[in-house]
Design an enzyme around this catalytic site. Structure first.
Site, PDB file in Angstrom:
ATOM      1  N   ASP A   8       0.857  -1.190   0.000  1.00  0.00           N
ATOM      2  CA  ASP A   8       0.000   0.000   0.000  1.00  0.00           C
ATOM      3  C   ASP A   8       0.887   1.232   0.000  1.00  0.00           C
ATOM      4  O   ASP A   8       1.949   1.257   0.641  1.00  0.00           O
ATOM      5  CB  ASP A   8      -0.932   0.043   1.198  1.00  0.00           C
ATOM      6  CG  ASP A   8      -1.945   1.183   1.079  1.00  0.00           C
ATOM      7  OD1 ASP A   8      -2.892   1.043   0.280  1.00  0.00           O
ATOM      8  OD2 ASP A   8      -1.749   2.217   1.750  1.00  0.00           O
ATOM      9  N   GLU A  10       0.816   5.679   0.261  1.00  0.00           N
ATOM     10  CA  GLU A  10       0.154   6.974   0.409  1.00  0.00           C
ATOM     11  C   GLU A  10       0.925   7.945  -0.465  1.00  0.00           C
ATOM     12  O   GLU A  10       2.148   7.826  -0.620  1.00  0.00           O
ATOM     13  CB  GLU A  10       0.147   7.439   1.864  1.00  0.00           C
ATOM     14  CG  GLU A  10      -0.556   6.492   2.821  1.00  0.00           C
ATOM     15  CD  GLU A  10      -2.016   6.232   2.484  1.00  0.00           C
ATOM     16  OE1 GLU A  10      -2.650   7.120   1.875  1.00  0.00           O
ATOM     17  OE2 GLU A  10      -2.500   5.146   2.821  1.00  0.00           O
ATOM     18  N   HIS A 146      -6.095   4.864   5.990  1.00  0.00           N
ATOM     19  CA  HIS A 146      -5.357   5.735   5.088  1.00  0.00           C
ATOM     20  C   HIS A 146      -3.924   5.968   5.552  1.00  0.00           C
ATOM     21  O   HIS A 146      -3.298   6.962   5.144  1.00  0.00           O
ATOM     22  CB  HIS A 146      -6.087   7.074   4.887  1.00  0.00           C
ATOM     23  CG  HIS A 146      -7.446   6.925   4.290  1.00  0.00           C
ATOM     24  ND1 HIS A 146      -7.647   6.392   3.035  1.00  0.00           N
ATOM     25  CD2 HIS A 146      -8.677   7.215   4.788  1.00  0.00           C
ATOM     26  CE1 HIS A 146      -8.947   6.366   2.779  1.00  0.00           C
ATOM     27  NE2 HIS A 146      -9.590   6.860   3.829  1.00  0.00           N
ATOM     28  N   ASP A 151      -3.508  -0.044   6.176  1.00  0.00           N
ATOM     29  CA  ASP A 151      -4.229  -0.454   4.966  1.00  0.00           C
ATOM     30  C   ASP A 151      -3.680  -1.761   4.407  1.00  0.00           C
ATOM     31  O   ASP A 151      -4.436  -2.598   3.891  1.00  0.00           O
ATOM     32  CB  ASP A 151      -4.131   0.641   3.901  1.00  0.00           C
ATOM     33  CG  ASP A 151      -5.044   1.835   4.196  1.00  0.00           C
ATOM     34  OD1 ASP A 151      -5.811   1.749   5.162  1.00  0.00           O
ATOM     35  OD2 ASP A 151      -4.971   2.823   3.448  1.00  0.00           O
TER      36      ASP A 151
END
Length: 450
Positions: A8, A10, A146, A151
């Site tokens: 994952d 960001e 998030h 996540d």
């Protein structure tokens, strides 16, 4: 169960153009067992928009002392190497990583699985397949939505339940990556109609021309099947740009595919490039039994032309089978034909072979034959004159005429002949009274024949 890297990211924004990674997390899984967790903030070397900070909680101050991406790149490669890349909305994360690596001059390629797609197959009927809603559906405990590691843990829990529900979904859902320089959004933006498509390198070299009933699905299919065909592996390595031309039907797309292959000569279109048809079939009625029909080389107005000896021999074999139900090349073939010669007579044997040979010959009707027009065009017609292919004419919405001159190659003639035969148009060699035929009235018949 395999080896997986659950990933994952960001980022500073949703568009890869101009945005950067701010956090990355990877969980490694071997045969269903978590073998490692790793995460790090990433200095994007650009400001983080306030809306992103509000969503993720990651601020400029938090990443100020974090390593930039290039210092983490080796770690990411090591953790994902030899593993299937698994993520929720996988191609968002995968493409972002590809972009980051490409800026370092490195090609990042992994096989990809998307838990959104898998969850839709394994658990149909849910209102939403967002990670937040799947977490609620499976009653997963979340600590910091998030954020990359949280996540990633949630993604693993969803993936684990998918595997427990039905490992068979992996057989149809595992996705090969697109070429590193070909954006998934570009492929998604391709039309779903029939047409021809063109693959180019970054430098503009034309690699391949193809045709499809659904351009988007066919283009993606080249890369989904990569690893099975050498050509598709080469395409996955080098394709950087895709262009296309819509036509009114797959049948016309087939004709234009041959036209573009012969005129543009793409590097990887090994079939269809031939323009020299030196092999033909000729009838010799007085030849020994089984040798009445022969493959010849050189120019002859009497012979049906083929691009290779193999195709000519296959046509010869088919004619004998259809005429007499016997197969050339077998030990008994000459004796079988001798029996027909004694029973029917040499002239009747030759007459039957001549009849079948005429069916192989391609005779085209003269005229302008109407075809379904592609989008934003009012008229499309194929012009045949003197028994030869001449051109395809398109008239756009402004009344401007676009002409594609056609060479009269045998394989292109056979496409048109097949159109006429399959769609119930006038037989080859017989002109339509009106001079206009709808060659593509029965698209299903055409598709089933190709």
């Amino acid at each position: 169960m395999g080896r997986y890297a659950i990933v994952d990211l960001e980022t500073t924004g949703g568009n890869r153009e101009g945005h950067k990674v701010t956090e990355v997390a990877i969980i490694t899984v071997d045969e269903g067992v978590v073998t490692g967790e790793w995460s790090s903030l990433v200095n994007p070397e650009r400001p983080i928009p306030w809306g992103i900070t509000r969503l993720t909680g990651i601020s400029d101050d938090m990443v100020a002392a974090a390593p930039p991406f290039y210092k983490l790149a080796k770690k990411i490669v090591e953790l994902t190497e030899g593993r299937v890349f698994v993520a929720h909305n996988a191609f968002f994360d995968y493409r972002f990583l590809q972009r980051e690596f490409s800026e370092l001059g490195y090609t990042f390629q992994r096989e990809v699985l998307c838990t959104v797609r898998l969850a839709r197959q394994a658990f149909p009927g849910l209102k939403s397949y967002a990670l937040t809603n799947l977490s609620k559906h499976f009653e997963l405990r979340r600590e910091a939505e998030h954020r990359a590691l949280d996540d990633t843990r949630a993604c693993w829990e969803v993936f684990r339940r998918i595997l427990a529900q039905s490992e068979s979904v992996l057989a149809t859902a595992q996705t090969k990556p697109l070429p590193p320089e070909l954006d998934d959004g570009v492929v998604q933006g391709l039309p779903e109609g029939p047409g021809t498509y063109f693959f180019y390198t970054r430098e503009g070299l034309l690699l391949y021309v193809g045709k499809a009933k659904n351009i988007r699905a066919r283009v993606r299919g080249h890369f989904q099947s990569a690893g099975e065909k050498k050509r598709d592996r080469e395409l996955r390595q080098h394709v950087a740009r895709v262009d296309y031309q819509l036509w009114g039907s797959e049948a016309l797309a087939s004709l234009m595919e041959l036209h573009f292959i012969k005129t543009l000569r793409p590097a990887l279109n090994r079939a269809g490039r031939k323009t020299n048809y030196r092999y033909g079939l000729a009838l010799h009625p007085q030849a020994p039994a089984g040798q009445e029909l022969r493959v010849i080389t050189g120019e002859s107005d009497e012979a049906q032309r083929f691009g290779s000896r193999r195709y000519a021999e296959a046509a010869c074999e088919r004619i004998y089978q259809e005429a007499f139900g016997v197969r050339p090349g077998t030990l008994s073939f000459p004796a079988q034909m001798e029996v027909f010669r004694r029973t029917l007579g040499a002239e009747q044997v030759a007459a039957r072979l001549r009849e079948k040979l005429q069916e192989v010959r391609v005779e085209l009707s003269d005229g302008s034959f109407a075809l379904p027009a592609p989008p934003r065009h009012q008229v499309c017609q194929l012009v045949v004159a003197g028994g030869e292919l001449k051109e395809v004419q398109l008239v756009d919405e402004q009344g401007e005429v676009h002409i594609y001159p056609l060479e009269n190659y045998p394989d292109m003639r056979r496409v048109v002949a097949k159109l006429q035969a399959r769609t119930g148009a006038a037989p080859c060699g017989i002109s339509s009274p009106s001079g206009t035929l709808d060659l593509l009235a029965n698209e299903d018949a055409w598709e089933s024949s190709t």
